[in-house]
Design a protein around this motif. Sequence first.
Motif, PDB file in Angstrom:
ATOM      1  N   ARG A   4      -4.551  -9.033  -6.140  1.00  0.00           N
ATOM      2  CA  ARG A   4      -5.249  -8.511  -4.948  1.00  0.00           C
ATOM      3  C   ARG A   4      -4.361  -7.590  -4.121  1.00  0.00           C
ATOM      4  O   ARG A   4      -4.848  -6.601  -3.564  1.00  0.00           O
ATOM      5  CB  ARG A   4      -5.714  -9.678  -4.071  1.00  0.00           C
ATOM      6  CG  ARG A   4      -6.732 -10.599  -4.747  1.00  0.00           C
ATOM      7  CD  ARG A   4      -7.117 -11.720  -3.812  1.00  0.00           C
ATOM      8  NE  ARG A   4      -7.693 -11.200  -2.575  1.00  0.00           N
ATOM      9  CZ  ARG A   4      -7.735 -11.880  -1.436  1.00  0.00           C
ATOM     10  NH1 ARG A   4      -7.157 -13.065  -1.351  1.00  0.00           N
ATOM     11  NH2 ARG A   4      -8.303 -11.363  -0.360  1.00  0.00           N
ATOM     12  N   HIS A   5      -3.076  -7.919  -3.997  1.00  0.00           N
ATOM     13  CA  HIS A   5      -2.174  -7.151  -3.136  1.00  0.00           C
ATOM     14  C   HIS A   5      -0.864  -6.893  -3.874  1.00  0.00           C
ATOM     15  O   HIS A   5       0.195  -7.386  -3.460  1.00  0.00           O
ATOM     16  CB  HIS A   5      -1.884  -7.908  -1.834  1.00  0.00           C
ATOM     17  CG  HIS A   5      -3.085  -8.452  -1.141  1.00  0.00           C
ATOM     18  ND1 HIS A   5      -3.923  -7.663  -0.398  1.00  0.00           N
ATOM     19  CD2 HIS A   5      -3.605  -9.714  -1.098  1.00  0.00           C
ATOM     20  CE1 HIS A   5      -4.901  -8.411   0.102  1.00  0.00           C
ATOM     21  NE2 HIS A   5      -4.733  -9.652  -0.320  1.00  0.00           N
ATOM     22  N   PRO A   6      -0.866  -6.136  -4.951  1.00  0.00           N
ATOM     23  CA  PRO A   6       0.367  -5.941  -5.726  1.00  0.00           C
ATOM     24  C   PRO A   6       1.476  -5.304  -4.887  1.00  0.00           C
ATOM     25  O   PRO A   6       1.231  -4.458  -4.025  1.00  0.00           O
ATOM     26  CB  PRO A   6      -0.068  -5.020  -6.861  1.00  0.00           C
ATOM     27  CG  PRO A   6      -1.300  -4.335  -6.362  1.00  0.00           C
ATOM     28  CD  PRO A   6      -1.995  -5.338  -5.491  1.00  0.00           C
ATOM     29  N   VAL A   7       2.706  -5.742  -5.146  1.00  0.00           N
ATOM     30  CA  VAL A   7       3.871  -5.199  -4.453  1.00  0.00           C
ATOM     31  C   VAL A   7       4.218  -3.840  -5.062  1.00  0.00           C
ATOM     32  O   VAL A   7       4.476  -3.737  -6.260  1.00  0.00           O
ATOM     33  CB  VAL A   7       5.071  -6.159  -4.566  1.00  0.00           C
ATOM     34  CG1 VAL A   7       6.310  -5.528  -3.936  1.00  0.00           C
ATOM     35  CG2 VAL A   7       4.748  -7.495  -3.893  1.00  0.00           C
ATOM     36  N   LEU A   8       4.225  -2.802  -4.230  1.00  0.00           N
ATOM     37  CA  LEU A   8       4.527  -1.442  -4.694  1.00  0.00           C
ATOM     38  C   LEU A   8       5.970  -1.034  -4.412  1.00  0.00           C
ATOM     39  O   LEU A   8       6.425   0.004  -4.895  1.00  0.00           O
ATOM     40  CB  LEU A   8       3.577  -0.449  -4.014  1.00  0.00           C
ATOM     41  CG  LEU A   8       2.073  -0.707  -4.203  1.00  0.00           C
ATOM     42  CD1 LEU A   8       1.257   0.385  -3.519  1.00  0.00           C
ATOM     43  CD2 LEU A   8       1.708  -0.824  -5.672  1.00  0.00           C
ATOM     44  N   THR A  38       0.847  -1.196   0.000  1.00  0.00           N
ATOM     45  CA  THR A  38       0.000   0.000   0.000  1.00  0.00           C
ATOM     46  C   THR A  38       0.877   1.239   0.000  1.00  0.00           C
ATOM     47  O   THR A  38       2.073   1.169   0.326  1.00  0.00           O
ATOM     48  CB  THR A  38      -0.903   0.032   1.245  1.00  0.00           C
ATOM     49  OG1 THR A  38      -0.076   0.162   2.424  1.00  0.00           O
ATOM     50  CG2 THR A  38      -1.759  -1.227   1.356  1.00  0.00           C
ATOM     51  N   ASP A  39       0.275   2.368  -0.330  1.00  0.00           N
ATOM     52  CA  ASP A  39       1.037   3.624  -0.294  1.00  0.00           C
ATOM     53  C   ASP A  39       1.520   3.931   1.120  1.00  0.00           C
ATOM     54  O   ASP A  39       2.636   4.431   1.306  1.00  0.00           O
ATOM     55  CB  ASP A  39       0.160   4.778  -0.805  1.00  0.00           C
ATOM     56  CG  ASP A  39      -0.146   4.680  -2.293  1.00  0.00           C
ATOM     57  OD1 ASP A  39       0.629   4.001  -3.004  1.00  0.00           O
ATOM     58  OD2 ASP A  39      -1.149   5.262  -2.741  1.00  0.00           O
ATOM     59  N   ALA A  40       0.683   3.636   2.102  1.00  0.00           N
ATOM     60  CA  ALA A  40       1.077   3.874   3.498  1.00  0.00           C
ATOM     61  C   ALA A  40       2.276   3.010   3.876  1.00  0.00           C
ATOM     62  O   ALA A  40       3.195   3.459   4.580  1.00  0.00           O
ATOM     63  CB  ALA A  40      -0.096   3.583   4.431  1.00  0.00           C
TER      64      ALA A  40
END
Length: 404
Positions: free
Chosen positions: A155-159, A112-114
């Motif tokens: 669902r939860h891409p690595v950023l 996530t960005d956070a």
Amino acid sequence: MSKSYPEPRMFTQPDRLKSSYDAVIIGGGGHGLAAAYYLSRDYGMTNLAVLERSYLGSGNTGRNTTIIRSNYLTPEGVKFYDESVRLWQDLSQDFDLNLFYSNRGHFTLAHTDAAVRMMRWRAEVNKHFGIDSELVSPTEVKKACPPLDITCGGRHPVLGALYHAPGSIARHDAVAWGYGRGANQRGVEIHQQTEVLGITIKSDRITGVETSRGTISTSRVLCAVAGFTPRLLQMVGLRSPLSIHPLQAMVSEPMKPWLDPIIVSGSLHVYVSQTARGELVMGASLDPYELHSTRSTLEFVEGLAAHMLELFPCLSHVKVVRQWAGMADMTPDFAPIMGKTPIAGFYLDAGWGTWGFKATPVCGKTMAYTIANDRNHDLIQNFTLDRFRQYELIGEKGAASVGH
């Protein structure tokens, strides 16, 4: 023992307890044995007894996932764990024993960005104290670990990720054996199958320990029993903010080497590494309820396996061969409790939660100094029990290996 290649026993087994010792260490895990090792090696204190209610390493030392790192968030945590990493690098030579210490590199994934902002924050704190950590892109993560699905099934891409080059693993039981053998060779007595039943105090000062094998006179006691800490503290009339939660893990069948780095995902509650024998050692977050037990559950295996397949779909055919649990002694600020207490001669090493194994060498070093000098080592000044009364908490939760 082979006649052709004779090798002495790892430890001697004392016939009985002596009536008195200069200090007693309760807990025959990594921390207790490390303290005994450094007390005997660095301070010449050999009239010591280590008391273990079961066998050496039977607690959290033998029930963890063996990850070693120093990429913490607070100045106190970074300096403390960095010293531990430095000590880890020479332990095999110190012990003349192969600990299978292996430098792998450690990726903490951000989904996530956070989470990306948190990784950047940790990287900057680490760099400020000379720790090798940096924020890297998904492309760099994929290059270092090609089997990893960067999209995590969409669902939860690595950023991005926090990459910590010093991240390593080691063989946990060998660490206990190395510290125990080194202490024993210097005269420290190690008493297994010896349970502590009570601790005697006079005028707020330690005077002895009552055990299942007799009573000992001593003026110094170190409590290093992880999830059993609340029970020991009751014996001396102290309270702590510790809560005890099961922490489970599991291991796969052996495979050919394919996973070199350590991969951690706080969002998915997964951390995984591959051992020298080829097994995948996998862990997750704490069980959400307090329980003084080391039982493991099917629910844990199902949940962790599902998240592992989001990261590594290629593992769908791989079998899980074993699972286990430890008792994690958690503090409100995710930092340990170390050092002197209001009871003279009673020293505490607790609150290790999910990060105790990596701290084994530095805990032994700092607690040995504290006991020998009856003064808290500089590295643990901020970790004392008194900080909770003073509302001077550390705030290390952002650097936990997974979300708790």
